[in-house]
Design a protein around this motif. Structure first.
Motif, PDB file in Angstrom:
ATOM      1  N   ILE A  52       0.819  -1.225   0.000  1.00  0.00           N
ATOM      2  CA  ILE A  52       0.000   0.000   0.000  1.00  0.00           C
ATOM      3  C   ILE A  52       0.848   1.269   0.000  1.00  0.00           C
ATOM      4  CG2 ILE A  52      -1.601   1.391   1.394  1.00  0.00           C
ATOM      5  CD1 ILE A  52      -3.131  -1.083   2.045  1.00  0.00           C
ATOM      6  N   PRO A  53       1.857   1.401   0.887  1.00  0.00           N
ATOM      7  CA  PRO A  53       2.598   2.672   0.898  1.00  0.00           C
ATOM      8  C   PRO A  53       3.245   3.017  -0.432  1.00  0.00           C
ATOM      9  CG  PRO A  53       3.016   1.473   2.920  1.00  0.00           C
ATOM     10  CD  PRO A  53       2.268   0.530   2.006  1.00  0.00           C
ATOM     11  N   ARG A  54       3.834   2.020  -1.101  1.00  0.00           N
ATOM     12  CA  ARG A  54       4.561   2.365  -2.336  1.00  0.00           C
ATOM     13  C   ARG A  54       3.622   2.655  -3.505  1.00  0.00           C
ATOM     14  NH1 ARG A  54       6.309  -3.091  -1.902  1.00  0.00           N
ATOM     15  NH2 ARG A  54       5.389  -4.504  -3.433  1.00  0.00           N
ATOM     16  N   LYS A  55       2.334   2.382  -3.324  1.00  0.00           N
ATOM     17  CA  LYS A  55       1.369   2.756  -4.358  1.00  0.00           C
ATOM     18  C   LYS A  55       1.098   4.260  -4.373  1.00  0.00           C
ATOM     19  CE  LYS A  55      -1.070  -1.645  -4.682  1.00  0.00           C
ATOM     20  NZ  LYS A  55      -2.318  -2.388  -4.407  1.00  0.00           N
ATOM     21  N   ARG A  56       1.569   4.920  -3.327  1.00  0.00           N
ATOM     22  CA  ARG A  56       1.562   6.382  -3.261  1.00  0.00           C
ATOM     23  C   ARG A  56       0.164   6.986  -3.449  1.00  0.00           C
ATOM     24  NH1 ARG A  56       5.311   8.156  -7.502  1.00  0.00           N
ATOM     25  NH2 ARG A  56       5.733   5.999  -7.978  1.00  0.00           N
ATOM     26  N   GLY A  57      -0.808   6.408  -2.827  1.00  0.00           N
ATOM     27  CA  GLY A  57      -2.133   7.022  -2.833  1.00  0.00           C
ATOM     28  C   GLY A  57      -2.071   8.356  -2.118  1.00  0.00           C
ATOM     29  N   PRO A  58      -2.883   9.330  -2.547  1.00  0.00           N
ATOM     30  CA  PRO A  58      -2.843  10.652  -1.921  1.00  0.00           C
ATOM     31  C   PRO A  58      -3.077  10.614  -0.404  1.00  0.00           C
ATOM     32  CG  PRO A  58      -4.024  10.761  -3.986  1.00  0.00           C
ATOM     33  CD  PRO A  58      -3.741   9.301  -3.740  1.00  0.00           C
TER      34      PRO A  58
END
Lengths: 167, 210
Positions: free
Chosen positions: B136-142
């Motif tokens: 999840i973190p590396r998907k860089r969601g806003p």
């Protein structure tokens, strides 16, 4: 209009040494304020706090002035930080806000199909945009790389070109 | 330090469905009450008042201090594009409970693109959990990138779902820079004290005289 309550309060966490700024006294351009700021400026006694456009919406925020003064900005909900808002003005010092320029990513789509797809992409990401003739500008909030990565497919086949036209 | 009361600090809590937003609030509320901080809660749900009812039944807080907002559509709309309904309810809480110090605003469960308008909140947290996937973190969601504070919850489940918590922390720091992140287990309360300290510090939560 909502009731106005005025009574004392105490900041809870590590705020004892902060300078509390809890009202907007006026604007730097107001004639009386401008005159006093001019005098303080000669003495090097104006401190500035720079806010991004996003952070200027906050009503509670810890900030440090360009002179290194740590401040707690705690404003009523009706207050709004704008460029040149005066948060402190006395004989010894003034504190004035500055709003930093927003960084815009300026893009030109190759044709109508690319424009439609780019518009969809921007809307789907809830990006803030503005239109300037054939140029779509996306407001960059956070790292620019996040935007460029999401637009990589547009750049790779040249459906969209990034320009730097100084705006 | 005393000065003119500016109203309650407004703190948003967002994150995906099931990440532990309500559980975090259930951990925070008794802690702030114990400190003498007057608190109210607004919950956002799509078409029910499930989270509000859960809090009201919890016995942790006066049910009158919990307000439900039914967004009826995309939950992020009510906290970002048009937060007027939540602003109104926050004003109602402040008018009803004089000396309110803190209002927690829980978003409806959403996706990684969810963010809060700073016209609504002074500060906001985004809650993800290890069971949602350690990528999840590396998907860089806003929500992960832009939130003031990131909570990675359910750390106790990591061995059971094959999640690498250290990796999540490293990659979250890479996309967030210096902004704080904390690991929690909101079922037991582990890590919640640190989250609360950071919120009270950063959001300049004030305590009114009682």
């Amino acid at each position: 209009m909502r009731a106005t309550r005025r009574h004392a309060y105490t900041l809870t966490k590590g705020a004892a040494d902060l300078l509390v700024l809890n009202e907007i006294i006026g604007q730097a351009g107001d004639p009386d304020i401008s005159r006093r700021l001019h005098e303080l400026d000669h003495l090097g006694k104006i401190e500035y706090i720079t806010f991004s456009k996003e952070d200027a919406l906050r009503h509670r925020v810890r900030v440090v002035t360009d002179h290194g003064t740590e401040c707690a900005v705690v404003l009523r909900r009706s207050a709004r930080i704008v460029d040149g808002a005066v948060l402190l003005l006395d004989d010894d010092r003034a504190i004035v806000t500055r709003l930093s320029e927003r960084n815009w990513l300026s893009l030109v789509p190759r044709d109508i199909a690319a424009a439609l797809e780019l518009g969809y992409q921007a809307g789907n990401n809830h990006w803030t945009v503005r239109f300037d003739g054939p140029v779509m500008r996306i407001a960059v909030e956070g790292p620019e790389r996040n935007y460029l990565d999401r637009l990589a497919a547009f750049f790779s086949d040249r459906r969209v070109t990034r320009i730097d036209d100084g705006r | 330090m005393t000065d003119t009361y500016p109203g309650a600090a407004r703190v948003g809590i967002g994150g995906p469905v099931g990440s532990g937003k309500t559980a975090l609030i259930e951990q925070i509320v008794p802690r702030v009450i114990k400190r003498g901080i007057e608190v109210g809660v607004i919950t956002n749900d799509l078409v029910t008042q499930e989270d509000a009812q859960r809090l009201k039944r919890s016995g942790l807080i006066d049910p009158e201090r919990v307000i439900a907002v039914e967004t009826g559509a995309c939950p992020h709309t009510a906290i970002r594009e048009d937060p007027s309904l939540n602003i109104h309810e926050a004003n109602v809480l402040e008018d009803t409970f004089e000396n309110l110090d803190l209002i927690l605003i829980e978003s409806g469960g959403d996706n990684l693109a969810s963010t809060f308008s700073l016209a609504l909140v002074d500060y906001w947290l985004f809650v993800i959990d290890v069971a949602g996937g350690d990528d999840i973190p590396r998907k860089r969601g806003p929500g992960v990138v832009l939130s003031d504070l990131l909570v990675i919850n359910k750390t106790d489940l990591a061995p059971y779902v094959g999640a690498d918590v250290d990796l999540m922390v490293r990659e979250a720091k890479a996309v967030r820079g210096e902004k704080p992140l904390y690991l929690t287990n909101c079922r037991t309360g582990e890590g919640v004290d640190a989250v609360l300290e950071q919120v009270l510090h950063d959001a300049l939560v004030a305590r009114s005289p009682k």
